[in-house]
Scaffold this active site. Sequence first.
Site, PDB file in Angstrom:
ATOM      1  N   GLY A 350       0.824  -1.201   0.000  1.00  0.00           N
ATOM      2  CA  GLY A 350       0.000   0.000   0.000  1.00  0.00           C
ATOM      3  C   GLY A 350       0.859   1.252   0.000  1.00  0.00           C
ATOM      4  O   GLY A 350       0.606   2.197  -0.744  1.00  0.00           O
ATOM      5  N   ALA A 351       1.886   1.239   0.865  1.00  0.00           N
ATOM      6  CA  ALA A 351       2.776   2.387   0.979  1.00  0.00           C
ATOM      7  C   ALA A 351       4.017   1.956   1.736  1.00  0.00           C
ATOM      8  O   ALA A 351       4.023   0.916   2.386  1.00  0.00           O
ATOM      9  CB  ALA A 351       2.085   3.535   1.727  1.00  0.00           C
ATOM     10  N   MET A 352       5.083   2.777   1.664  1.00  0.00           N
ATOM     11  CA  MET A 352       6.326   2.432   2.351  1.00  0.00           C
ATOM     12  C   MET A 352       6.941   3.692   2.940  1.00  0.00           C
ATOM     13  O   MET A 352       7.067   4.707   2.268  1.00  0.00           O
ATOM     14  CB  MET A 352       7.286   1.746   1.358  1.00  0.00           C
ATOM     15  CG  MET A 352       8.668   1.450   1.924  1.00  0.00           C
ATOM     16  SD  MET A 352       8.594   0.333   3.358  1.00  0.00           S
ATOM     17  CE  MET A 352      10.049   0.892   4.251  1.00  0.00           C
ATOM     18  N   GLU A 353       7.342   3.559   4.216  1.00  0.00           N
ATOM     19  CA  GLU A 353       7.718   4.720   5.033  1.00  0.00           C
ATOM     20  C   GLU A 353       9.152   5.207   4.871  1.00  0.00           C
ATOM     21  O   GLU A 353       9.748   5.657   5.856  1.00  0.00           O
ATOM     22  CB  GLU A 353       7.480   4.374   6.501  1.00  0.00           C
ATOM     23  CG  GLU A 353       8.415   3.297   7.103  1.00  0.00           C
ATOM     24  CD  GLU A 353       7.868   1.880   7.048  1.00  0.00           C
ATOM     25  OE1 GLU A 353       6.960   1.634   6.226  1.00  0.00           O
ATOM     26  OE2 GLU A 353       8.338   1.025   7.812  1.00  0.00           O
ATOM     27  N   ASN A 354       9.764   5.136   3.684  1.00  0.00           N
ATOM     28  CA  ASN A 354      11.136   5.642   3.525  1.00  0.00           C
ATOM     29  C   ASN A 354      11.220   7.022   4.163  1.00  0.00           C
ATOM     30  O   ASN A 354      10.373   7.875   3.913  1.00  0.00           O
ATOM     31  CB  ASN A 354      11.494   5.751   2.050  1.00  0.00           C
ATOM     32  CG  ASN A 354      11.081   4.526   1.272  1.00  0.00           C
ATOM     33  OD1 ASN A 354      11.501   3.431   1.584  1.00  0.00           O
ATOM     34  ND2 ASN A 354      10.193   4.709   0.303  1.00  0.00           N
ATOM     35  N   HIS A 386      -0.401   6.533   8.965  1.00  0.00           N
ATOM     36  CA  HIS A 386       0.373   5.322   9.270  1.00  0.00           C
ATOM     37  C   HIS A 386       1.849   5.530   8.915  1.00  0.00           C
ATOM     38  O   HIS A 386       2.743   5.292   9.733  1.00  0.00           O
ATOM     39  CB  HIS A 386      -0.213   4.150   8.473  1.00  0.00           C
ATOM     40  CG  HIS A 386       0.509   2.850   8.659  1.00  0.00           C
ATOM     41  ND1 HIS A 386       0.025   1.845   9.457  1.00  0.00           N
ATOM     42  CD2 HIS A 386       1.678   2.385   8.147  1.00  0.00           C
ATOM     43  CE1 HIS A 386       0.871   0.817   9.440  1.00  0.00           C
ATOM     44  NE2 HIS A 386       1.875   1.123   8.644  1.00  0.00           N
ATOM     45  N   GLU A 387       2.098   6.001   7.706  1.00  0.00           N
ATOM     46  CA  GLU A 387       3.486   6.167   7.268  1.00  0.00           C
ATOM     47  C   GLU A 387       4.183   7.261   8.064  1.00  0.00           C
ATOM     48  O   GLU A 387       5.363   7.136   8.388  1.00  0.00           O
ATOM     49  CB  GLU A 387       3.551   6.467   5.761  1.00  0.00           C
ATOM     50  CG  GLU A 387       2.868   5.437   4.856  1.00  0.00           C
ATOM     51  CD  GLU A 387       3.236   3.985   5.151  1.00  0.00           C
ATOM     52  OE1 GLU A 387       4.388   3.740   5.569  1.00  0.00           O
ATOM     53  OE2 GLU A 387       2.379   3.102   4.994  1.00  0.00           O
ATOM     54  N   HIS A 390       5.415   6.032  11.324  1.00  0.00           N
ATOM     55  CA  HIS A 390       6.675   5.292  11.184  1.00  0.00           C
ATOM     56  C   HIS A 390       7.899   6.203  11.220  1.00  0.00           C
ATOM     57  O   HIS A 390       8.999   5.728  11.497  1.00  0.00           O
ATOM     58  CB  HIS A 390       6.707   4.553   9.848  1.00  0.00           C
ATOM     59  CG  HIS A 390       6.060   3.203   9.869  1.00  0.00           C
ATOM     60  ND1 HIS A 390       6.357   2.247  10.818  1.00  0.00           N
ATOM     61  CD2 HIS A 390       5.167   2.634   9.024  1.00  0.00           C
ATOM     62  CE1 HIS A 390       5.648   1.144  10.548  1.00  0.00           C
ATOM     63  NE2 HIS A 390       4.917   1.358   9.483  1.00  0.00           N
ATOM     64  N   GLU A 409       4.976  -2.075  13.206  1.00  0.00           N
ATOM     65  CA  GLU A 409       3.731  -2.099  12.437  1.00  0.00           C
ATOM     66  C   GLU A 409       2.511  -1.961  13.337  1.00  0.00           C
ATOM     67  O   GLU A 409       1.539  -1.302  12.986  1.00  0.00           O
ATOM     68  CB  GLU A 409       3.653  -3.361  11.578  1.00  0.00           C
ATOM     69  CG  GLU A 409       4.703  -3.416  10.469  1.00  0.00           C
ATOM     70  CD  GLU A 409       4.683  -2.209   9.533  1.00  0.00           C
ATOM     71  OE1 GLU A 409       3.721  -1.414   9.559  1.00  0.00           O
ATOM     72  OE2 GLU A 409       5.664  -2.047   8.776  1.00  0.00           O
TER      73      GLU A 409
HETATM   74 ZN   LIG Z   1       3.671   0.121   8.320  1.00  0.00          ZN
END
Ligand SMILES: [Zn+2]
Length: 963
Positions: A350-354, A386-387, A390, A409
């Site tokens: 869905g998404a990634m928290e870089n 959410h991201e 993180h 998570e």
């Molecule tokens: Zn996550």
Amino acid sequence: MVTFGCFPSESHTDTQFKPAGVLKRFSMTSGKVDDEPSTWDKYGVKLVSALCVTLLGIGLILIIVFETQRAGPAPKPWQQFRLPDTLTPIHYDVEVRPDLTTFVLTGRVDISVRCATPTSYVILHSSDQEIDRNSAPTVQGSDGQKTPSVTSWFLFPENEFLVLELSEDLREGEVYTITVYFRGAVRAALNGFYRSSYVNEQGQTRYLGITDFQPQDARKAYPCFDEPAFKATFNVTVVHQQEYTALSNMPLESTESRGGGWVADRFQKMVRMPTYLLAFGVSDFVSINSTTSTGIATKIWARPEYIAAGMGDYGLDVANRVVAYFEDYFGVPFPLPKIDHIALPDFNSGAMENWGLITYRETRLLYDTNSPSATVRKATARIIAHELAHMWFGNLVTMEWWDGTWLNEGFASYIQYKGLDFAEPQMNVMEHFAYDRSQSVMVDDSLTSSNPVYRPVTTADDVTQIFGSIIYSKGASILRMLENFIGEETFKKALKTYLSKNAYGNAVQDQLWAELTTAAREDGQTDLDVKAVMDTWTLQMGYPVVTMTRDYTRGTAEVTQQHFLVDSASTVVVTSELGYRWYVPLTYLTQANLANTPVQTWMAPNEGSKVITIQGASANEFVLTNINHAGYYRVNYDPTNWQLLADHLNGDNFEDIPADNRGTLVDDAFNLARAGMLDLTTALSMTQYLVKERHFIPWSMALRATSYIERVVGSVPDISDLWEQYMRQQISPFYEEVGWTLLQGDYNTEVGQVVAISNACGYGNGRCVNNATMMFDLWINTNNNSHIPERLKSTVYCTAIKHGGRPEWDFAWQQYLTASASEQNRLLSAMACTRDTDTLNTYLERSRDDSLVRRQSAPLVVESVGRNSVGKSLAWSFLRDNWDFYFDNYDGTSFTMTGIVEDVTRQFSTQADLDELETFLATHPNQGTATQAFSQAVENTQANIRWRRDNEDKLRAWLQAQR
Ligand SMILES: [Zn+2]
Ligand SMILES: *[C@@H]1O[C@H](CO)[C@@H](O)[C@H](O)[C@H]1NC(C)=O
Ligand SMILES: *[C@@H]1O[C@H](CO)[C@@H](O)[C@H](O)[C@H]1NC(C)=O
Ligand SMILES: *[C@@H]1O[C@H](CO)[C@@H](O)[C@H](O)[C@H]1NC(C)=O
Ligand SMILES: *[C@@H]1O[C@H](CO)[C@@H](O)[C@H](O)[C@H]1NC(C)=O
């Protein structure tokens, strides 16, 4: 990261991305990028990689011979899955040059490492890369130091290592620089540094390249020490074709021309972080920007036409406000000057928290104000929150190792609700939590095949398998429970200390528990041991059911706990040192005091049963427990208390029980009945009040809870008719009240209307069906569907096709062939709603032809037909007869096989079904990734047969009495 599992209810509808169909693999010998079929199994990859290794040169062969001869009992350091701790990376200087014409990625990395223990090997990760033989890896000491030379080097694909062997030991405490020149692909598979594309308004295909590393794919883009505890700083340079813009975690520092249409963008130095959070991308996207009250630059990047259409505006506003909110909430400022959010046409999760460059699937970040939908708005704000959570939990403080992923998570999945609540206060999202997060994971977690949130991780497969609903949703649920028993302020105070103390470092869950215990003691909870409590929730799978038996004369109640298993006939084979007993923070309120703060009492694991005095409950008033479903457990009551609760729900004041608790009462009752711990008629009696219910949360929870009945008896004609009639009776008043004219207003109003209409039509309310059919006919007649509101399209399509004939279906098929991706998905599901078996068979047949149904969508067809009670046996026969086709085309590509098997066997409830399954399994010994799904299918079918034997007559009689 947000995976599919994070949003199970949405995963079937959101398939606008292309899964990794083709693996691109870099050939070591030819230097060309080769396409390989997607059916490459792991063994094949290893074989070819091993072959590549042997071809690297005679020197290498000599090493292997040498090593084999010398091989004693001790394994070589590169034979271990984990990196040795002899070297500690300090800083990476990475230069990458992605070519979006040839799809080759070349680069160089200089890694400064400090030697912690003398060693003559340098071992780091590298995967699917060629290491340049003309500029072989080197190791350089600090100024004036004599440096050992690299005598040989080789790749060890089994552990994805690059190994350098040195002439002598590196010296303890010294700093060395390792330099590696590498060459790989701008990959087609959606991990490492990969390519994506879109067609712009001029009709040209435009490419872009982007990273996606978590958990083990950074090594596919640059050689590195790819474990979360090896944190380092980074200087990144991206050399790219002039027509594109480059992005990375930090702002641009300088740009220089490299000639021939190439430029080098150098980014500012990045703070200490793990390798998997590095990000860089090149695209022709454009952005909109804004700045937080605390001075952080926020940008949303997407295709130019999407930005022009304003589709990034909502996300920009949310992102900008929520980051400032979190800075305040965590009490730790965001350390980077900017955060970019980029919407990608192809993205694996869905998404990634870089850190500083967050990547999303387009459908998750962008919001089209021209088709307003409260649920999409909520999903967008939720994933951004959410991201952003993180950025602190995961990025600033990282888990020591992947076994601690649940903490990252789980936290992001819980804290996102605080960010979401801040961004959209009128949605009242805390009330959604039980439905969004706890309810479905509690079903998974009541199987003997569940897993604890904390799981040891010792292989690469373990790492990938850890990302599932348990760590996200159970993780979030138990953290919410923790905040509830420890108190909001104490929780916040401990988080702040934990984050400040461990900033730029790594931590394990015990360190957080220690901060929470300290904070709790400071705040007066002197005998709370957070670790003792939380170990019972994190180290063992499952959760308890608390049974409360009241003594109506004494005003007391006896409470006991036991491990809740939805199938009472199943046996737990995995033992737990904690004996499957928990520290339960039991909360309750009495009927007369519902507006008060809940009373809380602890149940300890070693207490067999406990008697509590219930203040203020007279014998004719109920006790309600687990207030707001803040505790991760179920509750069973004595029959009298259940009756008192049902009576109250059926009375005028039912709304003084909180909405989430009304849903939980139905959910607990049905799951307890399924487990044989409560009489089915008691559970059924908890649904009678729904006729008055106007809140979408209890409705949605009740519908999910009762869906079990539909699955098991859906194909028993008389009962399924009775059931449909009963549910129609319950939903119709809600439907009549809301009608079809779109209601504006708060979230509850909007979503409530959709729930009312879709279920009234679903359960066959004649007026609803007519209206939907007329809307669909108008579409057929005008060839224009703009009169069907976006949020009601799925309902209208499915209803018209279910109650219509072949003309409706054929029209839908024609529309499908030319529709946009999201409309195609809606139509694919809707076409499975028909009750005509010939049409369903035609449909299944067509799904095999990938010129008609894209391969990635074919499983959706089979799954949807399998969920239709008329389609149950058709879908099974189809799957059985086409097993080889699916096995060859899908197995191992993702978890689609699991999904197909689950959905197709979900309704199995007869001995004939079981025989079918067993015959199939006997003749197909290899079921690949569906192995577990099949054994669960057998278990479920057996449980369903038992359920029907024990409950079918009771259900029939009860439903008949409701008419
Ligand atoms: Zn996550
Ligand atoms: C990294 O970049 C910073 C400037 O952003 C520079 O001062 C520093 O020297 C660089 N470090 C290395 C090791 O190249
Ligand atoms: C932010 O957007 C405005 C246009 O709204 C533009 O003029 C400005 O250059 C942008 N700032 C940055 C830093 O990109
Ligand atoms: C559907 O029902 C609404 C009233 O709820 C009505 O206004 C509308 O015209 C109906 N649509 C059709 C196509 O019958
Ligand atoms: C569909 O109908 C709407 C109005 O009902 C109109 O604005 C739109 O242009 C029509 N679309 C097409 C493709 O004819």
